[in-house]
Design a protein around this motif. Sequence first.
Motif, PDB file in Angstrom:
ATOM      1  N   ARG A 138       0.809  -1.223   0.000  1.00  0.00           N
ATOM      2  CA  ARG A 138       0.000   0.000   0.000  1.00  0.00           C
ATOM      3  C   ARG A 138       0.839   1.267   0.000  1.00  0.00           C
ATOM      4  O   ARG A 138       0.367   2.334  -0.333  1.00  0.00           O
ATOM      5  CB  ARG A 138      -0.919  -0.019   1.229  1.00  0.00           C
ATOM      6  CG  ARG A 138      -2.002  -1.097   1.139  1.00  0.00           C
ATOM      7  CD  ARG A 138      -3.297  -0.678   1.787  1.00  0.00           C
ATOM      8  NE  ARG A 138      -3.113  -0.146   3.124  1.00  0.00           N
ATOM      9  CZ  ARG A 138      -3.075  -0.910   4.229  1.00  0.00           C
ATOM     10  NH1 ARG A 138      -3.205  -2.207   4.135  1.00  0.00           N
ATOM     11  NH2 ARG A 138      -2.920  -0.365   5.409  1.00  0.00           N
ATOM     12  N   ALA A 139       2.094   1.138   0.395  1.00  0.00           N
ATOM     13  CA  ALA A 139       2.941   2.345   0.488  1.00  0.00           C
ATOM     14  C   ALA A 139       3.442   2.753  -0.900  1.00  0.00           C
ATOM     15  O   ALA A 139       3.488   1.953  -1.827  1.00  0.00           O
ATOM     16  CB  ALA A 139       4.111   2.074   1.403  1.00  0.00           C
ATOM     17  N   THR A 140       3.820   4.033  -0.992  1.00  0.00           N
ATOM     18  CA  THR A 140       4.458   4.518  -2.219  1.00  0.00           C
ATOM     19  C   THR A 140       5.877   4.930  -1.839  1.00  0.00           C
ATOM     20  O   THR A 140       6.075   5.677  -0.873  1.00  0.00           O
ATOM     21  CB  THR A 140       3.661   5.693  -2.809  1.00  0.00           C
ATOM     22  OG1 THR A 140       2.385   5.185  -3.196  1.00  0.00           O
ATOM     23  CG2 THR A 140       4.343   6.286  -4.031  1.00  0.00           C
ATOM     24  N   GLY A 181       4.595   2.760  -6.489  1.00  0.00           N
ATOM     25  CA  GLY A 181       3.527   2.414  -5.543  1.00  0.00           C
ATOM     26  C   GLY A 181       2.212   2.983  -6.042  1.00  0.00           C
ATOM     27  O   GLY A 181       2.172   3.719  -7.037  1.00  0.00           O
ATOM     28  N   PRO A 182       1.111   2.690  -5.327  1.00  0.00           N
ATOM     29  CA  PRO A 182      -0.226   3.063  -5.827  1.00  0.00           C
ATOM     30  C   PRO A 182      -0.448   4.567  -5.971  1.00  0.00           C
ATOM     31  O   PRO A 182      -1.255   4.992  -6.790  1.00  0.00           O
ATOM     32  CB  PRO A 182      -1.185   2.460  -4.787  1.00  0.00           C
ATOM     33  CG  PRO A 182      -0.341   2.088  -3.614  1.00  0.00           C
ATOM     34  CD  PRO A 182       1.044   1.876  -4.107  1.00  0.00           C
ATOM     35  N   ARG A 183       0.286   5.394  -5.178  1.00  0.00           N
ATOM     36  CA  ARG A 183       0.063   6.858  -5.280  1.00  0.00           C
ATOM     37  C   ARG A 183       1.152   7.554  -6.103  1.00  0.00           C
ATOM     38  O   ARG A 183       1.299   8.776  -6.042  1.00  0.00           O
ATOM     39  CB  ARG A 183       0.016   7.464  -3.874  1.00  0.00           C
ATOM     40  CG  ARG A 183      -1.165   6.927  -3.044  1.00  0.00           C
ATOM     41  CD  ARG A 183      -1.192   7.576  -1.678  1.00  0.00           C
ATOM     42  NE  ARG A 183      -1.532   8.984  -1.733  1.00  0.00           N
ATOM     43  CZ  ARG A 183      -1.177   9.892  -0.810  1.00  0.00           C
ATOM     44  NH1 ARG A 183      -0.465   9.511   0.228  1.00  0.00           N
ATOM     45  NH2 ARG A 183      -1.517  11.150  -0.946  1.00  0.00           N
ATOM     46  N   ALA A 184       1.910   6.782  -6.872  1.00  0.00           N
ATOM     47  CA  ALA A 184       3.056   7.357  -7.597  1.00  0.00           C
ATOM     48  C   ALA A 184       2.624   8.500  -8.517  1.00  0.00           C
ATOM     49  O   ALA A 184       3.192   9.607  -8.473  1.00  0.00           O
ATOM     50  CB  ALA A 184       3.769   6.265  -8.399  1.00  0.00           C
ATOM     51  N   GLY A 243       4.330  12.349   1.128  1.00  0.00           N
ATOM     52  CA  GLY A 243       3.744  11.077   1.578  1.00  0.00           C
ATOM     53  C   GLY A 243       4.482   9.822   1.113  1.00  0.00           C
ATOM     54  O   GLY A 243       4.048   8.710   1.415  1.00  0.00           O
ATOM     55  N   CYS A 244       5.584   9.983   0.362  1.00  0.00           N
ATOM     56  CA  CYS A 244       6.343   8.801  -0.064  1.00  0.00           C
ATOM     57  C   CYS A 244       7.232   8.311   1.078  1.00  0.00           C
ATOM     58  O   CYS A 244       7.645   9.088   1.926  1.00  0.00           O
ATOM     59  CB  CYS A 244       7.272   9.139  -1.227  1.00  0.00           C
ATOM     60  SG  CYS A 244       6.418   9.330  -2.780  1.00  0.00           S
ATOM     61  N   GLU A 245       7.547   7.031   1.054  1.00  0.00           N
ATOM     62  CA  GLU A 245       8.548   6.497   1.988  1.00  0.00           C
ATOM     63  C   GLU A 245       9.868   6.389   1.237  1.00  0.00           C
ATOM     64  O   GLU A 245       9.899   5.810   0.150  1.00  0.00           O
ATOM     65  CB  GLU A 245       8.131   5.106   2.478  1.00  0.00           C
ATOM     66  CG  GLU A 245       7.113   5.161   3.580  1.00  0.00           C
ATOM     67  CD  GLU A 245       6.837   3.775   4.142  1.00  0.00           C
ATOM     68  OE1 GLU A 245       7.755   2.938   4.178  1.00  0.00           O
ATOM     69  OE2 GLU A 245       5.675   3.566   4.518  1.00  0.00           O
ATOM     70  N   PRO A 246      10.948   6.929   1.806  1.00  0.00           N
ATOM     71  CA  PRO A 246      12.219   6.836   1.095  1.00  0.00           C
ATOM     72  C   PRO A 246      12.861   5.458   1.304  1.00  0.00           C
ATOM     73  O   PRO A 246      12.795   4.909   2.394  1.00  0.00           O
ATOM     74  CB  PRO A 246      13.073   7.924   1.763  1.00  0.00           C
ATOM     75  CG  PRO A 246      12.513   8.039   3.146  1.00  0.00           C
ATOM     76  CD  PRO A 246      11.057   7.649   3.084  1.00  0.00           C
TER      77      PRO A 246
END
Length: 383
Positions: free
Chosen positions: A4-6, A26-29, A98-101
């Motif tokens: 679920r993460a981007t 990811g889904p929100r890319a 909101g992305c995870e690095p």
Amino acid sequence: MSARATYAVVLTPPGRGAVATVLVVGPRAVELTSQLVLRDSSGPPSFEPWGRIQLGRWARTDGEEVVVAALDSNRVEVHCHGGIAASRAVLSALVAAGCEPIDFQTWNSIERPDPIERAALTALTSATTQRAALILLDQYQGALARALAEIRGLVTSADWAATRQAVTNLLARSPIGSHLIQPWRVVVAGPPNVGKSSLVNALVGYQRAIVYDAPGTTRDTVTATIALSGWPVEICDTAGLRQSSEPIEAEGVGLALRAAAIADALVLVFSTQEAWQPDWQEFLDRWPSAIVVQSKCDLPLRPDDHRPLGIPTSSVAGTGLNELETAITTRLVPQEPAVGVAIPFNAEQVELLERMLSAIDHRQADAVLAMLVPWLGGAALQR
Ligand SMILES: Nc1nc2c(ncn2[C@@H]2O[C@H](COP(=O)(O)OP(=O)(O)OP(=O)(O)O)[C@@H](O)[C@H]2O)c(=O)[nH]1
Ligand SMILES: [Mg+2]
């Protein structure tokens, strides 16, 4: 990684290249990247059709120009200026949105479960010559994986002689593979004042080491990394070898001897302008496989019956440098590898081949096949 993460990851190595690439996956890319890219007139970018390349400006920096492309609904590439600052700014804006690095190594191990493919890609990011990069690219595209698959076939058909030969051939190429990133060490040594530093400077192409007409000028070892015939080489200039009561010079001579002892190739330089000395012969006896250079050949040769043959060079006229380069690279790589050939390129692969060889010698087919399992079946074989 969570589905679920981007994630955002910098794909290009730090500090090199004109362009840096940040991948958003990811889904929100698409959604997150759209918020951050401004286009001059026509509003936010429209990424579809997938793969469309667009020029824009990064909203959170001072209008940094970027090129963006969505590869599909889950992946967007942001290309910005190279170097560290621009990619870091792009990354931190994505993280704020909101992305995870994640770092490249983590990304590479998730994206590429195939161990050869993953290692080749990691090594490629550090390759400093085109030749090294091309060899690594061959391995990335399956050369080594196919060679291992062939070995598996030979073991299955119990063709032990051919199996052994195939593994030995791979191991014979491993010195090349282990020097694609880590350069070969070439040491230039010899008596004082014969022109060692001048020769190193001529090979390097700039004044790396101090040249002076008094013996004992070079004290420390001085290195420079260059490409010789496309192979990465660290060339090392050393203090002239002589007995010295002067402590700094004596320390320099000690360093020179230690460097010579671990060199992959040693170049012994003598001067055509000095009579052949008895202690020069000792150097030849001590290092019989050294490449011998007779320097300063732009000046009239001082005839001497004892003088051994060597490559005549002149750092002033540039003579003999190509011959020396060929002699060094032939010493380092006696047999040029054919294009596309399999080359093991890291310690783990060499260790696998050595373990296989021992199992082959004991005719342990099951053990060899078991060793190969983690290395085969990945994407590299399909390429
Ligand atoms: N004519 C001529 N002179 C050279 C050549 N190479 C070096 N020299 C001269 O020889 C002297 C010594 O050169 P260096 O390169 O410093 O010699 P070195 O072997 O590094 O000397 P040390 O560091 O003292 O051991 C300098 O005056 C150089 O200009 C050459 O190819 N031709
Ligand atoms: Mg010197």
